[in-house]
Design an enzyme around this catalytic site. Structure first.
Site, PDB file in Angstrom:
ATOM      1  N   VAL A 167     -10.974   1.924  -5.908  1.00 47.98           N
ATOM      2  CA  VAL A 167     -11.676   0.652  -5.726  1.00 47.98           C
ATOM      3  C   VAL A 167     -10.689  -0.507  -5.783  1.00 47.98           C
ATOM      4  O   VAL A 167      -9.700  -0.455  -6.516  1.00 47.98           O
ATOM      5  CB  VAL A 167     -12.800   0.500  -6.783  1.00 47.98           C
ATOM      6  CG1 VAL A 167     -12.246   0.356  -8.187  1.00 47.98           C
ATOM      7  CG2 VAL A 167     -13.732  -0.649  -6.454  1.00 47.98           C
ATOM      8  N   CYS A 168     -10.951  -1.528  -4.971  1.00 50.40           N
ATOM      9  CA  CYS A 168     -10.213  -2.789  -5.029  1.00 50.40           C
ATOM     10  C   CYS A 168     -11.259  -3.901  -4.964  1.00 50.40           C
ATOM     11  O   CYS A 168     -12.381  -3.711  -5.418  1.00 50.40           O
ATOM     12  CB  CYS A 168      -9.164  -2.890  -3.907  1.00 50.40           C
ATOM     13  SG  CYS A 168      -9.837  -2.964  -2.236  1.00 50.40           S
ATOM     14  N   ARG A 169     -10.931  -5.040  -4.413  1.00 45.62           N
ATOM     15  CA  ARG A 169     -11.895  -6.141  -4.349  1.00 45.62           C
ATOM     16  C   ARG A 169     -12.961  -5.881  -3.281  1.00 45.62           C
ATOM     17  O   ARG A 169     -14.149  -5.997  -3.544  1.00 45.62           O
ATOM     18  CB  ARG A 169     -11.174  -7.460  -4.079  1.00 45.62           C
ATOM     19  CG  ARG A 169     -12.108  -8.649  -3.996  1.00 45.62           C
ATOM     20  CD  ARG A 169     -11.299  -9.952  -3.824  1.00 45.62           C
ATOM     21  NE  ARG A 169     -12.190 -11.083  -3.780  1.00 45.62           N
ATOM     22  CZ  ARG A 169     -12.680 -11.607  -2.665  1.00 45.62           C
ATOM     23  NH1 ARG A 169     -12.356 -11.084  -1.496  1.00 45.62           N
ATOM     24  NH2 ARG A 169     -13.483 -12.646  -2.710  1.00 45.62           N
TER      25      ARG A 169
END
Length: 112
Positions: free
Chosen positions: A64-66
């Site tokens: 996951v990232c932004r």
């Protein structure tokens, strides 16, 4: 043409991640500090190659990232290097929008 990576939507993730599953957050330290999933492992994307030993080799990994861009690149990298990784579509923005638990190192959790 961009490389396609295995992807999972936030609503399709189990509320409590089972044994053998790692949620890997690859955002920068300031993004992590602002708000993250309580059970996530934090390894910024730029540090990943040097910290691969911190990632359980036998776990299924949700990255996951932004918003999903950086995590898609990390997912492709991990899958090319022997991990079973899936990109979390929409990243922490989708995580927060879905009402999933978040914590912060300084105040009310948010996604920046």
């Amino acid at each position: 043409m961009p490389q396609q990576v295995p992807t999972v939507n936030v609503p399709d993730l189990p509320a409590d991640l089972p044994e053998g599953v790692t949620l890997l957050d690859v955002r920068e330290p300031d993004e992590w500090t602002a708000g993250h999933a309580p059970e996530a492992l934090h390894i910024p994307m730029g540090d990943l190659a040097a910290r691969l030993s911190d990632l359980p080799a036998d776990d299924e990994v949700y990255v996951v990232c932004r918003s999903g861009g950086r995590s898609a690149r990390v997912t492709a990298f991990l899958n090319a290097n022997g991990w079973d990784a899936k990109n979390v579509a929409g990243g922490m923005q989708s995580w927060q929008a879905a009402g999933r638990p978040m914590t912060s190192d300084n105040g009310a959790p948010t996604v920046i």
